[in-house]
Design a protein around this motif. Structure first.
Motif, PDB file in Angstrom:
ATOM      1  N   LEU A   1      53.868  64.871  37.025  1.00 47.21           N
ATOM      2  CA  LEU A   1      53.580  63.498  36.675  1.00 47.21           C
ATOM      3  C   LEU A   1      52.121  63.532  37.023  1.00 47.21           C
ATOM      4  N   GLY A   2      51.794  64.195  38.025  1.00 45.08           N
ATOM      5  CA  GLY A   2      50.363  64.570  38.338  1.00 45.08           C
ATOM      6  C   GLY A   2      49.585  65.202  37.454  1.00 45.08           C
ATOM      7  N   SER A   3      49.723  65.750  36.964  1.00 49.01           N
ATOM      8  CA  SER A   3      49.296  67.009  35.742  1.00 49.01           C
ATOM      9  C   SER A   3      49.252  66.565  34.520  1.00 49.01           C
ATOM     10  N   HIS A   4      50.265  66.124  34.009  1.00 47.88           N
ATOM     11  CA  HIS A   4      50.872  65.211  32.786  1.00 47.88           C
ATOM     12  C   HIS A   4      49.529  63.742  32.754  1.00 47.88           C
ATOM     13  N   PHE A   5      49.369  63.285  34.380  1.00 46.78           N
ATOM     14  CA  PHE A   5      47.682  62.162  34.355  1.00 46.78           C
ATOM     15  C   PHE A   5      46.711  63.270  33.743  1.00 46.78           C
TER      16      PHE A   5
ATOM     17  N   ILE B   1      44.388  61.782  30.365  1.00 45.99           N
ATOM     18  CA  ILE B   1      42.736  61.560  31.221  1.00 45.99           C
ATOM     19  C   ILE B   1      41.897  62.616  30.319  1.00 45.99           C
ATOM     20  N   ALA B   2      42.399  63.964  29.962  1.00 47.95           N
ATOM     21  CA  ALA B   2      41.602  65.197  28.737  1.00 47.95           C
ATOM     22  C   ALA B   2      41.754  64.311  27.605  1.00 47.95           C
ATOM     23  N   PHE B   3      43.279  63.255  27.079  1.00 46.12           N
ATOM     24  CA  PHE B   3      43.346  63.149  25.381  1.00 46.12           C
ATOM     25  C   PHE B   3      42.405  62.016  25.846  1.00 46.12           C
ATOM     26  N   TRP B   4      42.743  60.971  26.720  1.00 43.40           N
ATOM     27  CA  TRP B   4      42.128  59.782  26.126  1.00 43.40           C
ATOM     28  C   TRP B   4      40.017  59.752  25.801  1.00 43.40           C
ATOM     29  N   MET B   5      39.894  61.013  27.044  1.00 41.80           N
ATOM     30  CA  MET B   5      37.885  61.385  26.788  1.00 41.80           C
ATOM     31  C   MET B   5      38.026  61.670  25.229  1.00 41.80           C
TER      32      MET B   5
ATOM     33  N   TYR C   1      55.898  59.116  31.134  1.00 41.95           N
ATOM     34  CA  TYR C   1      54.777  58.611  30.663  1.00 41.95           C
ATOM     35  C   TYR C   1      55.088  58.143  29.085  1.00 41.95           C
ATOM     36  N   ALA C   2      56.165  57.985  28.383  1.00 40.50           N
ATOM     37  CA  ALA C   2      56.813  57.336  27.336  1.00 40.50           C
ATOM     38  C   ALA C   2      57.059  56.247  27.554  1.00 40.50           C
ATOM     39  N   LEU C   3      57.770  55.897  28.419  1.00 44.79           N
ATOM     40  CA  LEU C   3      58.077  54.606  28.559  1.00 44.79           C
ATOM     41  C   LEU C   3      56.784  53.898  29.490  1.00 44.79           C
ATOM     42  N   MET C   4      55.901  54.391  29.746  1.00 43.92           N
ATOM     43  CA  MET C   4      54.715  53.701  30.194  1.00 43.92           C
ATOM     44  C   MET C   4      53.916  53.409  29.288  1.00 43.92           C
ATOM     45  N   LEU C   5      54.333  53.507  27.950  1.00 45.75           N
ATOM     46  CA  LEU C   5      53.372  54.104  25.950  1.00 45.75           C
ATOM     47  C   LEU C   5      54.869  52.734  25.800  1.00 45.75           C
ATOM     48  N   ALA C   6      55.816  52.530  25.720  1.00 44.73           N
ATOM     49  CA  ALA C   6      56.765  51.281  25.267  1.00 44.73           C
ATOM     50  C   ALA C   6      56.672  49.981  26.662  1.00 44.73           C
ATOM     51  N   VAL C   7      56.137  49.863  26.778  1.00 44.74           N
ATOM     52  CA  VAL C   7      55.575  48.789  27.783  1.00 44.74           C
ATOM     53  C   VAL C   7      53.995  48.342  26.869  1.00 44.74           C
ATOM     54  N   THR C   8      53.661  49.154  27.110  1.00 48.62           N
ATOM     55  CA  THR C   8      51.673  48.707  26.555  1.00 48.62           C
ATOM     56  C   THR C   8      51.957  48.317  25.131  1.00 48.62           C
ATOM     57  N   LEU C   9      53.382  49.060  24.736  1.00 49.41           N
ATOM     58  CA  LEU C   9      53.688  48.608  22.900  1.00 49.41           C
ATOM     59  C   LEU C   9      54.399  47.362  23.440  1.00 49.41           C
TER      60      LEU C   9
ATOM     61  N   PHE D   1      46.258  54.885  30.589  1.00 48.06           N
ATOM     62  CA  PHE D   1      48.317  54.875  30.297  1.00 48.06           C
ATOM     63  C   PHE D   1      48.624  54.699  29.046  1.00 48.06           C
ATOM     64  N   TYR D   2      47.792  54.187  27.556  1.00 47.07           N
ATOM     65  CA  TYR D   2      48.018  54.051  26.466  1.00 47.07           C
ATOM     66  C   TYR D   2      47.984  56.064  25.870  1.00 47.07           C
ATOM     67  N   ALA D   3      47.041  56.082  26.094  1.00 50.20           N
ATOM     68  CA  ALA D   3      46.585  57.532  25.867  1.00 50.20           C
ATOM     69  C   ALA D   3      47.153  58.854  26.387  1.00 50.20           C
ATOM     70  N   ALA D   4      47.692  58.223  27.429  1.00 48.03           N
ATOM     71  CA  ALA D   4      48.759  59.423  28.680  1.00 48.03           C
ATOM     72  C   ALA D   4      50.156  59.703  27.331  1.00 48.03           C
ATOM     73  N   GLY D   5      50.103  58.574  27.184  1.00 41.73           N
ATOM     74  CA  GLY D   5      51.538  57.804  26.854  1.00 41.73           C
ATOM     75  C   GLY D   5      51.690  58.675  25.269  1.00 41.73           C
ATOM     76  N   THR D   6      51.075  57.872  24.496  1.00 39.53           N
ATOM     77  CA  THR D   6      50.609  58.611  23.640  1.00 39.53           C
ATOM     78  C   THR D   6      51.029  60.206  22.857  1.00 39.53           C
ATOM     79  N   PHE D   7      50.420  61.349  23.520  1.00 40.58           N
ATOM     80  CA  PHE D   7      50.248  62.366  23.996  1.00 40.58           C
ATOM     81  C   PHE D   7      51.944  63.017  24.513  1.00 40.58           C
ATOM     82  N   ALA D   8      51.527  62.052  25.797  1.00 42.35           N
ATOM     83  CA  ALA D   8      52.704  62.606  25.739  1.00 42.35           C
ATOM     84  C   ALA D   8      54.778  62.511  25.318  1.00 42.35           C
ATOM     85  N   THR D   9      53.950  61.172  24.564  1.00 41.46           N
ATOM     86  CA  THR D   9      55.652  60.645  23.768  1.00 41.46           C
ATOM     87  C   THR D   9      55.355  61.792  22.556  1.00 41.46           C
ATOM     88  N   SER D  10      54.346  62.229  21.937  1.00 38.22           N
ATOM     89  CA  SER D  10      53.770  63.578  20.504  1.00 38.22           C
ATOM     90  C   SER D  10      54.396  64.598  20.649  1.00 38.22           C
TER      91      SER D  10
END
Length: 335
Positions: A231-235, A239-243, A145-153, A256-265
């Protein structure tokens, strides 16, 4: 003397509970009046995100129970292990020990889990192996998920996909060798006198002080299967952090930015010397969120996110305690 022996366990439990409550309160950077005011003003989306995050924690605990049962399969075949760890007792063990992570040291939740699981009859070699696998899989899922965040950045998607494919292929093909090497290291470590003494203190009352008697290794397919579960539970966590972010700012960042942000942090928070990733996790939440929502909103969310996390754990604990109580009442009624 007999009275003292009877009272000692209760006193120790009370002291341990007081220590946990103290450090949990220390982890919440808000006054009680501020918390009360916030909870009264919070909207429906905030409480929905809280319920979804509690569900994520339950899923994470459920995956741990599945890993425990999977790595104990070989021990049960050889007649050394116990039966399956049932889901409800496993969830109760997980959440009852989870709050100890707020005590400085970073290992008290695992120590508590070992004590409770030993009491439930789970062999020590199975427990240690399950804890290792759990953390490896959690870090691996968070890294994806951190790599997903890297893509969005702005990181090229092709480069990230290449790294994931190459890394995944190496792990897949060399997994048997790595697992065998890890097993040998595990067996050597089990012979250390210092570790044996620690094991005796934790598990002596429950009659299990062995680490190397039974094999406790996931197969390759099991490893990647549980990685998919995480990976499924992290998704769902994403969603929870996005909300949660939407309930504050009124502006929606990408899912995906929200999911990546929380997982990376969370991943970077592992480097914090303070319990629960305190300080480091909040700092990176502010950094990543401020790129999309502004510094003030990002700071507000990072502060509330700590309270949100603890509230979800309390909700998880309350649900499991209620189910355990109802199950006990049904058994008494049937008897």
């Amino acid at each position: 003397m007999a009275v003292l022996r009877r009272l000692t366990p209760a006193v120790l439990k009370a002291v341990f509970l007081a220590v946990i409550v103290f450090f949990i309160v220390r982890n919440i950077p808000l006054k009680l009046s501020d918390i009360t005011s916030f909870l009264l003003k919070a909207n429906v989306e905030f409480y929905a995100s809280l319920a979804l995050f509690a569900l994520f924690l339950m899923l994470q605990a459920g995956i741990w129970v599945m890993i425990v049962n999977a790595v104990g399969k070989e021990g049960r075949r050889s007649g050394e292990g116990s039966g399956l760890l049932r889901l409800l007792p496993g969830l109760q063990i997980f959440i009852n020990s989870q709050f100890a992570k707020y005590i400085p040291g970073g290992f008290w939740n695992y120590a508590g889990r070992i004590v409770l699981a030993s009491r439930a009859g789970v062999p020590l070699n199975v427990q240690f192996s399950a804890i290792i696998y759990e953390n490896v899989l959690l870090v691996s899922a968070a890294l994806i998920y951190a790599l997903m965040l890297a893509v969005t950045l702005g990181t090229p998607l092709q480069l990230v996909l290449l790294g994931v494919v190459v890394g995944g292929a190496l792990i897949y093909f060399y997994y048997p060798r790595v697992a065998a090497w890890t097993g040998r290291m595990f067996e050597r470590a089990s012979k250390w006198k210092l570790l044996q003494r620690a094991i005796a203190r934790f598990s002596g009352p429950f009659g299990d002080n062995r680490l190397s008697e039974a094999k406790a290794v996931l197969t390759r397919n099991q490893f990647f299967g549980y990685l998919a579960c995480f990976l499924g539970s992290h998704f769902i966590m994403g969603i929870a952090f996005w909300m949660l972010t939407s309930s504050f700012s009124g502006e929606r960042i990408g899912l995906f930015y929200a999911a990546g942000t929380f997982a990376t942090s969370w991943l970077l928070g592992l480097f914090s010397p303070l319990p629960g990733g305190l300080g480091v996790r909040e700092g990176f939440l502010v950094y990543f969120l401020s790129l999309k929502l502004g510094a003030d909103v990002a700071l507000h969310i990072s502060v509330i996110a700590r309270l949100w996390n603890i509230m979800a754990e309390v909700a998880f604990w309350a649900v499991i305690q209620s189910l355990t109580y109802l199950k006990r009442k049904v058994k008494v009624y049937e008897a």
